[in-house]
Design a protein around this motif. Structure first.
Motif, PDB file in Angstrom:
ATOM      1  N   SER A 199       0.837  -1.195   0.000  1.00  0.00           N
ATOM      2  CA  SER A 199       0.000   0.000   0.000  1.00  0.00           C
ATOM      3  C   SER A 199       0.881   1.257   0.000  1.00  0.00           C
ATOM      4  O   SER A 199       2.105   1.174   0.092  1.00  0.00           O
ATOM      5  N   ALA A 201       1.056   3.214   2.371  1.00  0.00           N
ATOM      6  CA  ALA A 201       1.578   3.357   3.738  1.00  0.00           C
ATOM      7  C   ALA A 201       2.765   2.402   3.905  1.00  0.00           C
ATOM      8  O   ALA A 201       2.634   1.297   4.430  1.00  0.00           O
ATOM      9  N   ASN A 202       3.905   2.816   3.389  1.00  0.00           N
ATOM     10  CA  ASN A 202       5.121   2.013   3.532  1.00  0.00           C
ATOM     11  C   ASN A 202       6.310   2.929   3.760  1.00  0.00           C
ATOM     12  O   ASN A 202       6.479   3.937   3.071  1.00  0.00           O
ATOM     13  N   ALA A 206       7.195   0.639   8.910  1.00  0.00           N
ATOM     14  CA  ALA A 206       6.308  -0.495   8.638  1.00  0.00           C
ATOM     15  C   ALA A 206       5.815  -0.450   7.199  1.00  0.00           C
ATOM     16  O   ALA A 206       5.748   0.616   6.577  1.00  0.00           O
ATOM     17  N   TYR A 207       5.451  -1.618   6.705  1.00  0.00           N
ATOM     18  CA  TYR A 207       4.783  -1.773   5.416  1.00  0.00           C
ATOM     19  C   TYR A 207       3.373  -2.276   5.686  1.00  0.00           C
ATOM     20  O   TYR A 207       3.193  -3.318   6.325  1.00  0.00           O
ATOM     21  N   GLN A 208       2.364  -1.557   5.195  1.00  0.00           N
ATOM     22  CA  GLN A 208       0.997  -2.058   5.232  1.00  0.00           C
ATOM     23  C   GLN A 208       0.657  -2.650   3.871  1.00  0.00           C
ATOM     24  O   GLN A 208       1.073  -2.130   2.830  1.00  0.00           O
ATOM     25  N   SER A 210      -2.278  -3.841   1.072  1.00  0.00           N
ATOM     26  CA  SER A 210      -3.579  -3.279   0.668  1.00  0.00           C
ATOM     27  C   SER A 210      -4.744  -4.219   0.935  1.00  0.00           C
ATOM     28  O   SER A 210      -5.813  -3.795   1.395  1.00  0.00           O
ATOM     29  N   THR A 233      -4.504  -6.757  12.389  1.00  0.00           N
ATOM     30  CA  THR A 233      -5.439  -5.862  13.063  1.00  0.00           C
ATOM     31  C   THR A 233      -6.841  -6.467  13.099  1.00  0.00           C
ATOM     32  O   THR A 233      -7.173  -7.361  12.307  1.00  0.00           O
ATOM     33  N   ARG A 237      -6.307  -6.132   8.507  1.00  0.00           N
ATOM     34  CA  ARG A 237      -5.161  -5.586   7.781  1.00  0.00           C
ATOM     35  C   ARG A 237      -3.868  -6.184   8.319  1.00  0.00           C
ATOM     36  O   ARG A 237      -3.724  -6.430   9.518  1.00  0.00           O
ATOM     37  N   ILE A 239       0.151  -5.612   8.870  1.00  0.00           N
ATOM     38  CA  ILE A 239       1.173  -4.577   9.022  1.00  0.00           C
ATOM     39  C   ILE A 239       2.489  -5.279   9.322  1.00  0.00           C
ATOM     40  O   ILE A 239       2.603  -6.010  10.311  1.00  0.00           O
ATOM     41  N   TYR A 251      -1.304  -5.808  18.655  1.00  0.00           N
ATOM     42  CA  TYR A 251      -1.983  -6.639  17.664  1.00  0.00           C
ATOM     43  C   TYR A 251      -1.366  -8.046  17.649  1.00  0.00           C
ATOM     44  O   TYR A 251      -0.164  -8.210  17.896  1.00  0.00           O
TER      45      TYR A 251
END
Length: 279
Positions: A199, A201-202, A206-208, A210, A233, A237, A239, A251
Motif C-alpha cells: 500500500s 503506507a510504507n 512499517a509496510y501495510q 492493501s 489488526t 489488515r 502490518i 496486535y
C-alpha cells in the motif's frame, strides 16, 4: 568529506543497526536491505558494519572532496560518475571533485552507497544509523557534508560480481508468529493462497498491505515485536514492522519474516505484489 548537492527523496546514513536497547524502547534501525549493505562493504574490504548511505526511490547528487573508492548495490537507480554510467556491485575509483548522481529507478526501491572505510559520522548508542529522536537528524539534507577517510591506493579483493537481485522474487519467507494458531482455516487460506500488494503506507517503520483478510475480535496484552513481525489488526489488515518499527505492540503477531525476507520487502514499492511462503 562528501558534499550533498541534492539529497533526493529520502537519504539516510545507516549501518547494520543499533542493538541492545530495545528494552528502553529504542528500535534496531539500520539498513533495511542488509544483504546489499554486506555485499557493498565486502567488496571494499570494509567491516560489515561500516556505515553506508541508504538511497530511497530517487537518488542524490554527491560531490567527493577527496579521493576514495566506492561501491553501489541494491536497487538499479541509473547511477553515473561524472555523467558516465556505473554498474552495481563494482569497485570504482573516485577522484577529488568527482560527482556521483542518479537517474531513473529501473528496479527495486533502495540503493546503497558504500565508501572505502565507511562514513565516519558520530555514533549514538553504538550505531551511526539515523533515527530521530535518538539521533539529531532523521535524514541527510541538501548541503550536508558527510565525513570519510581519504583513500589513495586500494586493491579490491573482489572488483566486480554478477549476482541475481534478491528483490526480484515475488515472495517472502516467514515463520509462524506467537499468535499464529489463532487463525482459522479460512484466514489461513486467504493468507497463503493469494498475493498481497504494498500500500501507499510504507516506510522504514512499517509496510501495510492493501488487501484484507477476515478480521478478528481477539484482544491481547501489549507484547514485544521485532523487525519483520507481521501484525494482524481487528479489521483484517496486515502490518509488517520494519527496522524503525516500535518495540512493542498490541496486535496479534501471526508471522515473522526472516532477515532475507525483510531485505526483499525493503526493495518493494507501492503496488508491488508478494506472497507469503511458510518455512
Amino acid at each position: 568529506m562528501l558534499k550533498v548537492l541534492k539529497s533526493g527523496f529520502f537519504l539516510t546514513i545507516q549501518d547494520l543497526g543499533r542493538f541492545g536497547n530495545r528494552h528502553i524502547g529504542v528500535p534496531v534501525s539500520g539498513a533495511l536491505d542488509s544483504i546489499s549493505v554486506k555485499w557493498a562493504n565486502k567488496m571494499l574490504d570494509n567491516d560489515p558494519n561500516d556505515a553506508v548511505l541508504e538511497i530511497t526511490m530517487t537518488g542524490p547528487t554527491l560531490q567527493f572532496e577527496a579521493a576514495t573508492y566506492i561501491c553501489v548495490t541494491g536497487a538499479l537507480l541509473s547511477a553515473t560518475l561524472n555523467n558516465t554510467p556505473i554498474d552495481n556491485y563494482q569497485v570504482i575509483k573516485v577522484s577529488k571533485g568527482d560527482i556521483l548522481s542518479y537517474g531513473r529507478l529501473e528496479s527495486g526501491f533502495r540503493n546503497y552507497l558504500a565508501i572505502k572505510g565507511g562514513f565516519k559520522t558520530k555514533k549514538v548508542l553504538g550505531s551511526r544509523s539515523q533515527y530521530f529522536p535518538v539521533t539529531s537528524r532523521k535524514c541527510v539534507k541538501d548541503g550536508d557534508e558527510i565525513p570519510f577517510q581519504e583513500t589513495i591506493d586500494f586493491e579490491a579483493p573482489i572488483s566486480e560480481v554478477k549476482i541475481k537481485n534478491h528483490f526480484e522474487q515475488d515472495y517472502v519467507e516467514v515463520d509462524k508468529g506467537p499468535e499464529y494458531d489463532m487463525l482459522n482455516d479460512k484466514q489461513l487460506e486467504s493468507l497463503f493462497a493469494k498475493p498481497f500488494t504494498v500500500s501507499k503506507a510504507n516506510n522504514r517503520m512499517a509496510y501495510q498491505l492493501s488487501e484484507l483478510i477476515k478480521g478478528h475480535d481477539s484482544s491481547m496484552l501489549t507484547s514485544g515485536t521485532l523487525p519483520g513481525t507481521v501484525q494482524f489488526t481487528p479489521a483484517g489488515r496486515l502490518i509488517i514492522l520494519m527496522k524503525d518499527g516500535q518495540t512493542t505492540g498490541g496486535y496479534p503477531r501471526i508471522l515473522q519474516l526472516t532477515e532475507e525476507a525483510i531485505c526483499t520487502l525493503a526493495q518493494k514499492k507501492l503496488g508491488d505484489a508478494l506472497t507469503f511462503k511458510l518455512l
